[in-house]
Design a protein around this motif. Structure first.
Motif, PDB file in Angstrom:
ATOM      1  N   ARG A   1     -13.796 -25.035 -57.088  1.00 57.66           N
ATOM      2  CA  ARG A   1     -13.511 -24.892 -58.519  1.00 57.66           C
ATOM      3  C   ARG A   1     -12.765 -26.125 -59.032  1.00 57.66           C
ATOM      4  O   ARG A   1     -13.064 -26.633 -60.125  1.00 57.66           O
TER       5      ARG A   1
ATOM      6  N   ASP B   1     -13.401 -21.360 -52.340  1.00 54.33           N
ATOM      7  CA  ASP B   1     -13.699 -21.166 -53.761  1.00 54.33           C
ATOM      8  C   ASP B   1     -12.757 -21.981 -54.633  1.00 54.33           C
ATOM      9  O   ASP B   1     -13.185 -22.600 -55.626  1.00 54.33           O
TER      10      ASP B   1
ATOM     11  N   ALA C   1      -7.300 -24.865 -61.812  1.00 47.92           N
ATOM     12  CA  ALA C   1      -8.041 -23.977 -60.909  1.00 47.92           C
ATOM     13  C   ALA C   1      -7.207 -22.800 -60.434  1.00 47.92           C
ATOM     14  O   ALA C   1      -7.752 -21.729 -60.161  1.00 47.92           O
TER      15      ALA C   1
END
Length: 388
Positions: free
Chosen positions: A96, A92, A202
């Motif tokens: 991102r 993830d 991020a």
């Protein structure tokens, strides 16, 4: 509570981030196995030790066989990461970061993000850097990541598109919402790369000075070039009590706003996530009466609430300071009264009975529904919450 602080005194890049986190103690085995699972060909990474000035640290270098690579779209890169058996948190985070890169490139070139093809920032070495940093961060598993202000250099560099000013357009676009400053000395080197700032955006939960806590470890990730100062990224791991945290205080002096405008600004700040807001009457220069509008907020909300103060009041500037704050453990309980449920804040001071505070708005609504005096509803809520 484990806090990771990234001290970007010489900037930040993808490879420096991986190296600093490895030097701090992230698993080399987890990094290497995770990168191998991507299935990319034509690259190899080396991890070593080195010196930059008087500082010893870790290096992370990626070599790519350019003849075996191709441009990739954001969708292709996201699919590549999704298909790999990576820890979900690492997957993830890497996606991102690449999404932030893609959106920055799209804005700069005026095209839809789906049409962006990565040639410089999206080369295999950047994929390895971003996924590698995500793997290392996931292995260390801090509860928060605080990042220092990052230095932006001035000058010009030559890239695929020709001569461009520093900070590079992609770098400057990715710096939105990130506190910036000057480098230790004038330089025409790009100290903060787009991959480095994409990682900052991020993974950062806040910005500013190091949080209070006990230092558990330090790591230094060495950059590629030699500079007049040690070219390194410093990573610091701290152990903090769960109740200790940093907050940002924003203030502005106002002597030309109506009471209605000030009340509106205060209400808007609370509605937009300020932890607290207040107005203090003051006597300003030339004997003019005025007010100080003050806010407390989480570090991640400071830039947005600063914009709100500049937009909703006539001030020309907002002061900002970072403060350490210790709070009591607390919880919220809903208790019954004759007018309905009322929420109560319950705090637990050390060596003392719990403190109970019914929510005023809930009590007011319950008073109107039941016809009972507000004081009676408050008393019922206190008794139901366990306070005599």
């Amino acid at each position: 509570m484990r806090s990771l602080y990234l001290d970007c005194f010489s900037g930040i890049s993808g490879d420096m981030t991986v190296a600093a986190l490895l030097d701090l103690g992230a698993s080399r085995e987890a990094l290497e196995s995770g990168l191998a699972s991507l299935g990319l060909e034509g690259w190899k990474a080396s991890i070593g030790r080195g010196m930059k000035g008087a500082l010893a640290g870790t290096t992370f270098r990626v070599e790519v066989d350019e003849g075996r690579q191709k441009e990739r779209s954001l969708r292709e890169i996201e699919a590549l990461i999704q298909a790999a058996p990576l820890p979900q948190a690492a997957s993830d985070l890497a996606q991102r970061a690449f999404r932030l890169l893609g959106e920055a490139e799209a804005r700069i070139h005026g095209i839809p993000v789906e049409e962006v093809h990565f040639h410089e920032v999206g080369a295999v070495d950047s994929i390895i850097d971003l996924v590698g940093a995500a793997l290392c961060l996931t292995d260390l598993a801090p509860d928060e990541v605080i990042v220092s202000p990052v230095p932006l250099a001035r000058g010009f560099i030559r890239c695929r598109h020709g001569l461009i000013p520093l900070p590079a357009p992609a770098t400057l676009d990715l710096a939105k919402g990130v506190p910036v400053g000057k480098p230790p000395a004038p330089t025409v080197r790009e100290l903060c790369t787009p991959t480095g700032l994409a990682l900052v955006r991020a993974m950062a939960t806040g910005y500013g000075d190091p949080p209070s806590g006990v230092v558990r470890g330090t790591g230094y990730g060495l950059g590629r070039v030699d500079l007049p100062w040690p070219n390194a990224l410093r990573a610091i791991l701290l152990e903090r009590s769960a109740e200790a945290a940093q907050v940002v205080q924003l203030e502005a002096n106002l002597d030309d706003a109506t009471g209605e405008a000030l009340a509106h600004a205060l209400d808007q700040a609370l509605a937009e996530g300020a932890l607290d807001a207040w107005l203090t009457p003051v006597l300003m220069k030339k004997g003019r009466p005025g007010f100080v509008l003050g806010l407390l907020c989480e570090p991640a909300d400071a830039a947005r609430l600063t914009d709100l103060m500049l937009r909703e009041t006539p001030t020309l500037g907002v002061r900002r300071s970072t403060l350490d704050r210790t709070t009591l453990p607390r919880e919220t309980r809903s208790v019954p009264t004759e007018g309905g449920e009322v929420r109560c804040k319950v705090a637990f001071p050390p060596g003392a009975p719990p403190r109970v505070k019914p929510e005023h708005e809930d009590c007011l609504l319950a008073s109107r529904k039941s016809g009972l005096p507000l004081s009676e509803i408050v008393a019922q809520a206190l008794r139901a919450a366990g306070r005599p």
